[in-house]
Design a protein around this motif. Structure first.
Motif, PDB file in Angstrom:
ATOM      1  N   GLU A  58     -99.341  70.114  67.240  1.00  0.00           N
ATOM      2  CA  GLU A  58     -99.093  68.716  67.617  1.00  0.00           C
ATOM      3  C   GLU A  58     -97.654  68.551  68.107  1.00  0.00           C
ATOM      4  O   GLU A  58     -97.397  67.836  69.070  1.00  0.00           O
ATOM      5  CB  GLU A  58     -99.368  67.784  66.446  1.00  0.00           C
ATOM      6  N   LYS A  61     -97.404  69.854  71.621  1.00  0.00           N
ATOM      7  CA  LYS A  61     -97.955  68.906  72.603  1.00  0.00           C
ATOM      8  C   LYS A  61     -96.977  67.765  72.869  1.00  0.00           C
ATOM      9  O   LYS A  61     -96.791  67.363  74.019  1.00  0.00           O
ATOM     10  CB  LYS A  61     -99.294  68.356  72.123  1.00  0.00           C
ATOM     11  N   LEU A  62     -96.358  67.250  71.811  1.00  0.00           N
ATOM     12  CA  LEU A  62     -95.397  66.164  71.988  1.00  0.00           C
ATOM     13  C   LEU A  62     -94.203  66.611  72.821  1.00  0.00           C
ATOM     14  O   LEU A  62     -93.732  65.870  73.699  1.00  0.00           O
ATOM     15  CB  LEU A  62     -94.914  65.645  70.632  1.00  0.00           C
ATOM     16  N   GLU A  64     -94.173  69.008  75.063  1.00  0.00           N
ATOM     17  CA  GLU A  64     -94.635  69.185  76.441  1.00  0.00           C
ATOM     18  C   GLU A  64     -94.737  67.842  77.157  1.00  0.00           C
ATOM     19  O   GLU A  64     -94.353  67.720  78.324  1.00  0.00           O
ATOM     20  CB  GLU A  64     -95.973  69.913  76.463  1.00  0.00           C
ATOM     21  N   GLU A  65     -95.237  66.817  76.453  1.00  0.00           N
ATOM     22  CA  GLU A  65     -95.321  65.476  77.047  1.00  0.00           C
ATOM     23  C   GLU A  65     -93.926  64.947  77.371  1.00  0.00           C
ATOM     24  O   GLU A  65     -93.704  64.371  78.443  1.00  0.00           O
ATOM     25  CB  GLU A  65     -96.015  64.505  76.085  1.00  0.00           C
ATOM     26  N   ALA A  66     -92.991  65.149  76.461  1.00  0.00           N
ATOM     27  CA  ALA A  66     -91.626  64.660  76.676  1.00  0.00           C
ATOM     28  C   ALA A  66     -90.972  65.380  77.854  1.00  0.00           C
ATOM     29  O   ALA A  66     -90.292  64.749  78.674  1.00  0.00           O
ATOM     30  CB  ALA A  66     -90.789  64.857  75.410  1.00  0.00           C
ATOM     31  N   ALA A  68     -92.430  66.586  80.404  1.00  0.00           N
ATOM     32  CA  ALA A  68     -93.112  66.234  81.656  1.00  0.00           C
ATOM     33  C   ALA A  68     -92.681  64.874  82.193  1.00  0.00           C
ATOM     34  O   ALA A  68     -92.981  64.530  83.328  1.00  0.00           O
ATOM     35  CB  ALA A  68     -94.621  66.261  81.449  1.00  0.00           C
ATOM     36  N   LYS A  69     -91.958  64.098  81.406  1.00  0.00           N
ATOM     37  CA  LYS A  69     -91.524  62.772  81.839  1.00  0.00           C
ATOM     38  C   LYS A  69     -90.517  62.881  82.971  1.00  0.00           C
ATOM     39  O   LYS A  69     -89.645  63.743  82.972  1.00  0.00           O
ATOM     40  CB  LYS A  69     -90.872  61.990  80.674  1.00  0.00           C
TER      41      LYS A  69
END
Length: 75
Positions: A58, A61-62, A64-66, A68-69
């Motif tokens: 988890e 994933k967080l 990776e999301e950050a 990608a911003k």
């Protein structure tokens, strides 16, 4: 969630809040707005004290999301 006193407290306060709601819906006029406000504060605090069991996937994933911003959209 991690099993500790915070989880036990949340479950207890949640049950109290649920009982209060049931009484209010049944027409119990002894429940005041102040009672409801106090219960909401207690429930929010109990929820805030809960801690998730750490999970590396988890977290990954967080991150990776950050990453990608598009930071140029923020000032």
């Amino acid at each position: 969630y991690i099993d500790n006193t915070a989880k036990e407290t949340f479950v207890s306060v949640y049950q109290e809040a649920k009982t209060m709601l049931e009484k209010a819906l049944a027409g119990d006029a002894s429940i005041t707005q102040s009672d409801v406000d106090d219960m909401a504060l207690r429930l929010n605090k109990a929820m805030g004290d809960l801690r998730l069991i750490p999970n590396k996937e988890e977290l990954k994933k967080l991150l990776e999301e950050a990453m990608a911003k598009d930071l140029s959209l923020y000032t």
